[in-house]
Each structure stands twice: as structure tokens, then as C-alpha cells.
Motif scaffolding. Structure first.
Motif, PDB file in Angstrom:
ATOM      1  N   PRO A 147      60.915  83.861   7.525  1.00 14.41           N
ATOM      2  CA  PRO A 147      60.858  82.366   7.622  1.00 14.41           C
ATOM      3  C   PRO A 147      62.422  82.035   8.445  1.00 14.41           C
ATOM      4  O   PRO A 147      63.169  82.570   7.878  1.00 14.41           O
ATOM      5  CB  PRO A 147      60.571  81.592   6.408  1.00 14.41           C
ATOM      6  CG  PRO A 147      61.329  82.825   5.408  1.00 14.41           C
ATOM      7  CD  PRO A 147      60.919  84.041   5.908  1.00 14.41           C
ATOM      8  N   SER A 148      62.091  81.169   9.330  1.00 10.48           N
ATOM      9  CA  SER A 148      63.253  80.669  10.203  1.00 10.48           C
ATOM     10  C   SER A 148      63.876  79.512   9.519  1.00 10.48           C
ATOM     11  O   SER A 148      65.089  79.218   9.758  1.00 10.48           O
ATOM     12  CB  SER A 148      62.995  80.555  11.610  1.00 10.48           C
ATOM     13  OG  SER A 148      61.996  79.412  11.600  1.00 10.48           O
ATOM     14  N   ASP A 149      63.070  78.764   8.534  1.00  9.86           N
ATOM     15  CA  ASP A 149      63.607  77.678   7.846  1.00  9.86           C
ATOM     16  C   ASP A 149      64.532  77.736   6.756  1.00  9.86           C
ATOM     17  O   ASP A 149      64.808  76.846   6.107  1.00  9.86           O
ATOM     18  CB  ASP A 149      62.533  76.747   7.662  1.00  9.86           C
ATOM     19  CG  ASP A 149      61.687  77.267   6.702  1.00  9.86           C
ATOM     20  OD1 ASP A 149      61.752  78.517   6.336  1.00  9.86           O
ATOM     21  OD2 ASP A 149      60.590  76.581   6.260  1.00  9.86           O
ATOM     22  N   LEU A 166      60.809  77.810   0.599  1.00  5.94           N
ATOM     23  CA  LEU A 166      60.153  78.833  -0.236  1.00  5.94           C
ATOM     24  C   LEU A 166      58.719  78.789  -0.302  1.00  5.94           C
ATOM     25  O   LEU A 166      57.936  79.762  -0.264  1.00  5.94           O
ATOM     26  CB  LEU A 166      60.604  78.833  -1.797  1.00  5.94           C
ATOM     27  CG  LEU A 166      62.255  79.224  -1.854  1.00  5.94           C
ATOM     28  CD1 LEU A 166      62.679  78.945  -3.178  1.00  5.94           C
ATOM     29  CD2 LEU A 166      62.568  80.730  -1.459  1.00  5.94           C
ATOM     30  N   LEU A 167      58.229  77.485  -0.445  1.00  9.28           N
ATOM     31  CA  LEU A 167      56.797  77.623  -0.517  1.00  9.28           C
ATOM     32  C   LEU A 167      56.124  77.940   0.933  1.00  9.28           C
ATOM     33  O   LEU A 167      55.004  78.462   1.175  1.00  9.28           O
ATOM     34  CB  LEU A 167      56.398  76.008  -0.681  1.00  9.28           C
ATOM     35  CG  LEU A 167      56.500  75.694  -2.053  1.00  9.28           C
ATOM     36  CD1 LEU A 167      56.687  74.089  -2.166  1.00  9.28           C
ATOM     37  CD2 LEU A 167      55.397  76.355  -3.088  1.00  9.28           C
ATOM     38  N   SER A 168      56.860  77.828   1.986  1.00  7.07           N
ATOM     39  CA  SER A 168      56.413  78.056   3.336  1.00  7.07           C
ATOM     40  C   SER A 168      56.488  79.787   3.243  1.00  7.07           C
ATOM     41  O   SER A 168      55.447  80.366   3.987  1.00  7.07           O
ATOM     42  CB  SER A 168      57.133  77.823   4.518  1.00  7.07           C
ATOM     43  OG  SER A 168      58.435  78.240   4.879  1.00  7.07           O
ATOM     44  N   LEU A 169      57.373  80.421   2.545  1.00  6.87           N
ATOM     45  CA  LEU A 169      57.473  81.808   2.680  1.00  6.87           C
ATOM     46  C   LEU A 169      56.185  82.443   1.853  1.00  6.87           C
ATOM     47  O   LEU A 169      55.452  83.219   2.154  1.00  6.87           O
ATOM     48  CB  LEU A 169      58.358  82.202   1.792  1.00  6.87           C
ATOM     49  CG  LEU A 169      58.543  83.910   1.687  1.00  6.87           C
ATOM     50  CD1 LEU A 169      58.737  84.431   2.953  1.00  6.87           C
ATOM     51  CD2 LEU A 169      59.717  84.151   0.563  1.00  6.87           C
ATOM     52  N   GLU A 214      67.063  84.201  14.125  1.00  6.39           N
ATOM     53  CA  GLU A 214      68.473  83.827  14.712  1.00  6.39           C
ATOM     54  C   GLU A 214      69.034  82.710  13.606  1.00  6.39           C
ATOM     55  O   GLU A 214      70.235  82.609  13.375  1.00  6.39           O
ATOM     56  CB  GLU A 214      68.310  83.393  16.040  1.00  6.39           C
ATOM     57  CG  GLU A 214      69.550  83.030  16.522  1.00  6.39           C
ATOM     58  CD  GLU A 214      69.375  82.867  18.153  1.00  6.39           C
ATOM     59  OE1 GLU A 214      70.443  82.087  18.659  1.00  6.39           O
ATOM     60  OE2 GLU A 214      68.743  83.361  18.712  1.00  6.39           O
ATOM     61  N   ALA A 215      67.893  81.884  13.127  1.00 11.19           N
ATOM     62  CA  ALA A 215      68.392  80.550  12.597  1.00 11.19           C
ATOM     63  C   ALA A 215      69.197  81.128  11.120  1.00 11.19           C
ATOM     64  O   ALA A 215      70.024  80.187  10.725  1.00 11.19           O
ATOM     65  CB  ALA A 215      67.244  79.791  12.205  1.00 11.19           C
TER      66      ALA A 215
END
Length: 172
Positions: A104-106, A35-38, A130-131
Motif C-alpha cells: 500500500p502506498s497510503d 491498515l484496512l486497505s491493506l 515511493e510514498a
């Protein structure tokens, strides 16, 4: 007096600079850091107010940093946690006018706990990750009214629990 041999002696080399310290390791993979990367991917906008109270190092887990005495299942605006706590169950950031250059893919880190993603009416660009095909319990995905482009990833055929998919009114 200085002798000829002293005049022809090589100059001493300046000391070499200290070695560059290694880069800090990336934060450990967990839902809070996803969420922080978002949040860090927002362009010119910010997350709804509550997330700004969380640590930028990822220690403010949305499902364990509950406000004492609150009936909310999450400390972060737009994030709902499972009733048992400890896992993100839903993300609802509809209509916040968030400007995101790529989803985000993560978010595969949410695993089987995440059942709903609603992020319509924002400014999300890019393609569908895709992830996200590993979000095995996802039942609702609403990304309508954004700037997404491209096609559904073939791997999304694994999303067997998906009942509602809204991608209407995207540019692409």
C-alpha cells in the motif's frame, strides 16, 4: 369518437429514472483505514484473526480499541502502538503467508510514528512504494522472502533513520 388531431398527438414520454445517488466518500485518511486497505488487498488470504474483529468501516482504530485488562499495546495482531497510545509504531506480519498484489502506498499516513515494518516470508508482489519515503522515523524494514520486483525508489534516500533494510530472496 377520436379525432384526427388526437391520433397524431405525440405519445407521452415515460418518466425519467431517479438520479443515481453519489458514491459514498472514501474513508478519511488515518492509520486504521490504511491498515484496512491493506487487509482488503489480500488475495485469497486474510489478516491474522484479531483484525477481523475490527470494523470494516475503519472505526476499529488499532491504538484506541484496546482490549480491557490487556497489557497489549494494540488490539490488532501484528500491530504495536506507541506507549502513549494513539499511533502505530510497528507492523510485524512475518510469515503469515499473506498474498498481496502491491504494497500500500497510503502508509505515509503513519508519518513519524512508524519505526518498524516486518513483512518477510509472505507473497507480496509489485514494487516498493515511493510514498514510503515520508516515513521519516522508519529504522527497520524487512520485506525479504517475497515476490517484489524493481529498484529502490530514489525518494527513499530521505529515509535517514533507516538502519536495517532487508530485501533478500525476492524474485525481482
Amino acid at each position: 369518437l377520436i379525432s384526427n388531431s388526437q391520433l397524431n398527438a405525440p405519445c407521452p414520454m415515460p418518466p425519467s429514472p431517479p438520479p443515481t445517488p453519489p458514491a459514498p466518500p472514501p474513508p478519511p485518511p488515518n492509520p486504521a483505514n490504511a491498515l484496512l486497505s491493506l487487509r482488503s488487498s489480500f488475495v485469497g488470504t486474510s489478516w491474522p484473526t484479531a483484525l477481523s474483529n475490527c470494523s470494516s468501516t475503519g472505526t476499529g482504530d488499532p491504538c484506541t480499541a484496546l482490549v480491557p485488562g490487556s497489557s497489549s499495546l494494540s488490539y490488532w495482531t501484528g500491530v504495536t502502538c506507541t506507549t502513549s497510545g494513539g499511533a502505530v509504531e510497528a507492523i510485524d506480519l512475518r510469515g503469515y503467508n499473506l498474498n498481496i498484489s502491491q504494497l500500500p502506498s497510503d502508509w505515509y499516513l503513519f508519518g513519524s510514528s512508524l519505526v518498524s515494518i516486518q513483512m518477510s516470508q509472505n507473497y507480496i508482489a509489485g514494487s516498493l512504494p515511493e510514498a514510503w519515503s515520508s516515513l521519516s522515523m522508519l529504522t527497520r524494514l524487512d520485506l525479504g522472502y517475497n515476490d517484489l520486483r524493481g529498484t529502490l525508489p530514489a525518494a527513499w534516500s530521505a529515509l535517514s533513520q533507516l538502519r536495517t533494510l532487508r530485501l533478500n530472496n525476492n524474485v525481482g
